[in-house]
Design a protein around this motif. Structure first.
Motif, PDB file in Angstrom:
ATOM      1  N   GLY A 195      14.019  -2.835   6.934  1.00  0.00           N
ATOM      2  CA  GLY A 195      14.087  -1.479   6.813  1.00  0.00           C
ATOM      3  C   GLY A 195      12.844  -0.667   6.891  1.00  0.00           C
ATOM      4  O   GLY A 195      11.829  -1.228   7.191  1.00  0.00           O
ATOM      5  N   ARG A 196      13.080   0.415   7.229  1.00  0.00           N
ATOM      6  CA  ARG A 196      11.876   1.313   7.843  1.00  0.00           C
ATOM      7  C   ARG A 196      10.930   1.688   6.496  1.00  0.00           C
ATOM      8  O   ARG A 196       9.845   1.556   6.629  1.00  0.00           O
ATOM      9  N   LEU A 256       6.856  12.589   4.318  1.00  0.00           N
ATOM     10  CA  LEU A 256       7.238  12.215   5.674  1.00  0.00           C
ATOM     11  C   LEU A 256       6.423  11.400   6.449  1.00  0.00           C
ATOM     12  O   LEU A 256       6.742  10.555   7.347  1.00  0.00           O
ATOM     13  N   VAL A 257       5.025  11.511   6.216  1.00  0.00           N
ATOM     14  CA  VAL A 257       4.148  10.619   6.763  1.00  0.00           C
ATOM     15  C   VAL A 257       4.210   9.149   6.378  1.00  0.00           C
ATOM     16  O   VAL A 257       4.142   8.435   7.311  1.00  0.00           O
ATOM     17  N   GLU A 258       4.427   9.150   5.407  1.00  0.00           N
ATOM     18  CA  GLU A 258       4.282   7.910   4.680  1.00  0.00           C
ATOM     19  C   GLU A 258       5.737   7.094   5.270  1.00  0.00           C
ATOM     20  O   GLU A 258       5.636   6.066   5.474  1.00  0.00           O
ATOM     21  N   GLU A 259       6.704   7.875   5.390  1.00  0.00           N
ATOM     22  CA  GLU A 259       7.963   7.347   5.858  1.00  0.00           C
ATOM     23  C   GLU A 259       8.079   7.048   7.654  1.00  0.00           C
ATOM     24  O   GLU A 259       8.729   6.586   8.163  1.00  0.00           O
ATOM     25  N   GLY A 260       6.738   7.449   8.053  1.00  0.00           N
ATOM     26  CA  GLY A 260       6.644   7.270   9.459  1.00  0.00           C
ATOM     27  C   GLY A 260       7.302   8.073  10.471  1.00  0.00           C
ATOM     28  O   GLY A 260       7.509   7.752  11.670  1.00  0.00           O
ATOM     29  N   ALA A 272      -6.593   9.475  -5.603  1.00  0.00           N
ATOM     30  CA  ALA A 272      -7.138   8.222  -5.378  1.00  0.00           C
ATOM     31  C   ALA A 272      -5.671   7.405  -6.048  1.00  0.00           C
ATOM     32  O   ALA A 272      -5.665   6.421  -5.529  1.00  0.00           O
ATOM     33  N   ILE A 273      -5.366   7.593  -7.129  1.00  0.00           N
ATOM     34  CA  ILE A 273      -4.328   6.897  -7.612  1.00  0.00           C
ATOM     35  C   ILE A 273      -3.146   6.765  -6.781  1.00  0.00           C
ATOM     36  O   ILE A 273      -2.318   5.717  -6.481  1.00  0.00           O
ATOM     37  N   ALA A 274      -2.941   7.666  -6.262  1.00  0.00           N
ATOM     38  CA  ALA A 274      -1.628   7.974  -5.196  1.00  0.00           C
ATOM     39  C   ALA A 274      -1.851   6.801  -4.088  1.00  0.00           C
ATOM     40  O   ALA A 274      -0.779   5.993  -3.632  1.00  0.00           O
ATOM     41  N   ALA A 275      -3.025   6.529  -3.718  1.00  0.00           N
ATOM     42  CA  ALA A 275      -3.298   5.785  -2.707  1.00  0.00           C
ATOM     43  C   ALA A 275      -3.114   4.032  -3.085  1.00  0.00           C
ATOM     44  O   ALA A 275      -2.660   3.242  -2.531  1.00  0.00           O
ATOM     45  N   LEU A 276      -3.494   4.200  -4.619  1.00  0.00           N
ATOM     46  CA  LEU A 276      -3.384   2.633  -5.017  1.00  0.00           C
ATOM     47  C   LEU A 276      -1.971   2.140  -5.231  1.00  0.00           C
ATOM     48  O   LEU A 276      -1.510   1.352  -5.094  1.00  0.00           O
ATOM     49  N   VAL A 277      -1.117   3.273  -5.562  1.00  0.00           N
ATOM     50  CA  VAL A 277       0.159   3.390  -5.928  1.00  0.00           C
ATOM     51  C   VAL A 277       0.954   2.910  -4.582  1.00  0.00           C
ATOM     52  O   VAL A 277       1.647   1.826  -4.597  1.00  0.00           O
ATOM     53  N   GLU A 278       0.349   3.545  -3.544  1.00  0.00           N
ATOM     54  CA  GLU A 278       1.143   3.204  -2.097  1.00  0.00           C
ATOM     55  C   GLU A 278       0.833   1.510  -1.751  1.00  0.00           C
ATOM     56  O   GLU A 278       1.769   1.241  -1.039  1.00  0.00           O
ATOM     57  N   GLU A 279      -0.201   1.228  -2.117  1.00  0.00           N
ATOM     58  CA  GLU A 279      -0.607  -0.233  -1.811  1.00  0.00           C
ATOM     59  C   GLU A 279      -0.060  -1.313  -2.721  1.00  0.00           C
ATOM     60  O   GLU A 279      -0.179  -2.276  -2.686  1.00  0.00           O
TER      61      GLU A 279
END
Lengths: 237, 237
Positions: B233-234, A54-58, B50-57
């Motif tokens: 889109g958001r 939910l944080v990631e979705e803002g 750590a990986i999650a952060a890189l995935v998000e980027e």
DNA sequence: CAGTGGTCTAGACCACGAA
DNA sequence: TCGTGGTCTAGACCACTGG
């Protein structure tokens, strides 16, 4: 809950929380992770995973030592991040103003007609100024039912989405078309420009969370003093 | 590692991995979570964080049952998601083509001069077609050093960023300005349009990961048959 | 100080993909 | 079947915020 397939717990919790947030069950802050652990009878990481999404979705925002707060960025910020309308001539101090011109029922605009079956829309016409100088002519169209409610407001100097917001309508997605053309006589008059100066022509369809059209915008901007500035980034910025 | 302040482990690992990825230590796939756990002597969740952060980027991409892969979305996709240049007249079948016109050294364009001290830039001029019809005139500017390397390529029908990519230059951020004006004679001739038809005028500054200007684009699009379509889109879309 | 989120561990079982 | 990522638990300690 009926026959919930077999969604992961953190997803189920995420959905549940999201639903509650959108239904304004919480005022500003959601319960702490400990409370949520108890309520859903899951471990802390599962709660944290739900919240992280939910944080990631803002939708949520964490503050260390204080709690987790509802964010739901105001639409202004969201739309603003895309199409910042900025003055090229760098006169920063100018005061923006939007003046109401007229409101009427009209036939459904082309662009909407493709998607919707309604035949009549409400149309609000306004002029945007920077100080005393006209910048654009903006027309907003709304489905009948929504339009009736919106008709009761004073449309001088307000953002359309703040009115929508006060009716509980949240914008979610949008699609925008940008092109240009020569102005027609009426536009020259309203914008106080010469017939030889082209205008930027922007159309935008705004959708709610469920994908319904809630607003159609049709704007004509003078191009001699203004331009759109767009920032693009791979992540947030 | 010297005096690393006291960054959380998952952040340190993220940085380390990111560095290795950008230095092309891995070919396509990074080691599995088990391997990384051993290597860094941490628990699995720390690795996953750590990986999650890189995935998000957008740098990594997980595939269940297969592994974690380097993503680094091709710029085409990234830029494309913003300014899809689409034909209003709905002739989908048209074939795009970009024809090389000229390359020369020129004085640094205004927009770049504000930020950079270099006085000379390489300029590549091309015309974009849809089938046989000219759509736009595109000028790409590059700093001298980079330009020298780019000058060796054949610029017919290639995307500038694919050439940049082959030199190891990755685009990261961009800033774009959209406005319109009347065409000058040369533009009318090249685009095969009448002098009474306005053109869309787009400038774009492209930056690399460190914020250096690597490319300045200057494009003039005919407005009678084309428009920019932008989806907003958001979240991802 | 108490309460909140931030970091981290060790270990379990599940679900997918390829051989 | 094996290796990979996906989900989940129980519990520990740290760091920030506010009274």
């Amino acid at each position: 809950m009926g026959f919930t397939k077999h969604l992961p717990l953190h997803i189920q919790i995420k959905i549940k929380l999201e639903e509650e947030i959108l239904n304004e069950v919480y005022d500003e802050k959601i319960p702490g992770e400990l409370d949520l652990m108890e309520r859903f009878s899951v471990s802390r990481s599962t709660i944290r995973q739900a919240i992280a999404a939910l944080v990631e979705e803002g939708i949520l925002e964490k503050r260390h030592g204080k709690g987790t707060f509802i964010s739901l960025k105001p639409v202004e910020e969201w739309l603003g991040s895309f199409s910042t309308y900025e003055n090229i001539i760098d006169d920063m101090g100018m005061k923006p103003y939007i003046k109401f011109l007229s409101m009427e029922m009209t036939s459904t605009p082309q662009n909407v007609a493709k998607t919707l079956e309604e035949e009549v829309f409400y149309k609000v016409k306004r002029i945007r100024y920077a100080d005393e100088n006209p910048v654009s002519i903006e027309e907003n169209y709304y489905p009948l039912e929504l339009g009736k409610k919106l008709a009761k407001f004073n449309w001088d100097n307000v953002a359309s989405y703040s009115l929508l917001d006060s009716l509980g309508v949240k914008l979610w997605d949008a699609k925008q078309i940008i092109t240009c053309r020569m102005p027609v006589k009426e536009e020259c008059k309203l914008l106080n420009i010469d017939e030889t100066i082209p205008v930027l022509f922007i159309e935008r369809l705004n959708f709610d969370r469920e994908g319904n059209i809630v607003e159609y915008e049709h704007s004509v901007y003078r191009s001699d003093h203004y331009a759109f500035i767009v920032k693009l980034g791979r992540n947030e910025n």
